[in-house]
Motif scaffolding. Sequence first.
Motif, PDB file in Angstrom:
ATOM      1  N   SER A   1       0.956  -0.987   0.106  1.00  0.00           N
ATOM      2  CA  SER A   1      -0.167   0.023   0.083  1.00  0.00           C
ATOM      3  C   SER A   1       0.949   1.311  -0.028  1.00  0.00           C
ATOM      4  O   SER A   1       2.016   1.136   0.552  1.00  0.00           O
TER       5      SER A   1
ATOM      6  N   GLU B   1       0.887   5.897  -0.975  1.00  0.00           N
ATOM      7  CA  GLU B   1       0.096   7.137  -1.306  1.00  0.00           C
ATOM      8  C   GLU B   1       0.692   7.887  -2.214  1.00  0.00           C
ATOM      9  O   GLU B   1       1.742   7.909  -2.267  1.00  0.00           O
TER      10      GLU B   1
ATOM     11  N   TYR C   1      -9.250  15.449  -4.022  1.00  0.00           N
ATOM     12  CA  TYR C   1      -8.382  14.364  -2.848  1.00  0.00           C
ATOM     13  C   TYR C   1      -7.969  15.390  -1.621  1.00  0.00           C
ATOM     14  O   TYR C   1      -6.958  15.887  -1.786  1.00  0.00           O
TER      15      TYR C   1
ATOM     16  N   LYS D   1      -3.345  13.693  -0.953  1.00  0.00           N
ATOM     17  CA  LYS D   1      -2.816  12.576  -1.139  1.00  0.00           C
ATOM     18  C   LYS D   1      -3.884  11.304  -1.621  1.00  0.00           C
ATOM     19  O   LYS D   1      -5.255  11.317  -1.279  1.00  0.00           O
TER      20      LYS D   1
ATOM     21  N   PRO E   1      -4.542   7.337  -1.869  1.00  0.00           N
ATOM     22  CA  PRO E   1      -4.198   6.102  -1.520  1.00  0.00           C
ATOM     23  C   PRO E   1      -4.043   5.321  -2.917  1.00  0.00           C
ATOM     24  O   PRO E   1      -5.294   5.263  -3.726  1.00  0.00           O
TER      25      PRO E   1
ATOM     26  N   SER F   1      -5.747   1.694  -8.507  1.00  0.00           N
ATOM     27  CA  SER F   1      -6.891   1.541  -7.614  1.00  0.00           C
ATOM     28  C   SER F   1      -7.647   0.356  -7.971  1.00  0.00           C
ATOM     29  O   SER F   1      -8.434  -0.023  -6.954  1.00  0.00           O
TER      30      SER F   1
ATOM     31  N   GLY G   1       7.176  -0.023   0.951  1.00  0.00           N
ATOM     32  CA  GLY G   1       6.117   0.712   1.940  1.00  0.00           C
ATOM     33  C   GLY G   1       6.619   1.161   3.168  1.00  0.00           C
ATOM     34  O   GLY G   1       8.132   0.791   3.377  1.00  0.00           O
TER      35      GLY G   1
ATOM     36  N   SER H   1       4.033  -1.945   7.401  1.00  0.00           N
ATOM     37  CA  SER H   1       3.136  -2.076   6.724  1.00  0.00           C
ATOM     38  C   SER H   1       2.836  -3.504   5.825  1.00  0.00           C
ATOM     39  O   SER H   1       3.797  -3.898   5.661  1.00  0.00           O
TER      40      SER H   1
END
Length: 209
Positions: free
Chosen positions: A68, A70, A78, A82, A84, A131, A160, A164
């Motif tokens: 994951s 940003e 947004y 940021k 995601p 996404s 990451g 995470s």
Amino acid sequence: MEEAQSAPAYGRTNWRRFAVAVGVPTVVAGGLVLALAEGALAANFTVSGKQFKLTADTLVGTGFTQYSGELDTQDPDYPGGKIPAAMSGIKSATLVGLCQSVAVGPVTLRIEAGNDENNPVKAENLLIGMSELGGNATFEDIQIGLDASTMTRDGAESHGAPGSFGQQSRTVTIENLRQKAYYTSASTFVLNGMSLKLHIGGSHECYQD
């Protein structure tokens, strides 16, 4: 399929007005594709916040990571600047039957390449911020639930944040790939048999939602 090249069939076109109407979005979309093809995007970047679609009959990659992340953006949709995103890194990849489309208002820029399986699209050090991802995936030697900051399979220097979630595999194969992404970069992107077309009106994206 209605293409910009077929415009004379609808009568005369005022090309000066056409250029004013679509020039800005075309430059934006074209610049994104050019940067993608040349692997010219900087390490620190700000994305537009607008998504593009990508499909491929088959993607075969070695050195795969996923975690994951940003992405920075100035898009007012947004808050906090940021976005995601699911980040995927692939050390080396080949793609057969690649299609990429960028829709900006009534204009769709569509690129196709690698339709000959003996002459596919080739990418090195591929990084994708997405996404959505769909298809039939096969992973070899996969590790799931790693600390993302410790992953090494794609050869990248960082991933990451420490602690995470991350996963990686020695190889990945995805058939009938469907993807929505905010960002793609590569150190090398070879678009064999490339075809670029600008479409006005209608639906000319690589796939429909």
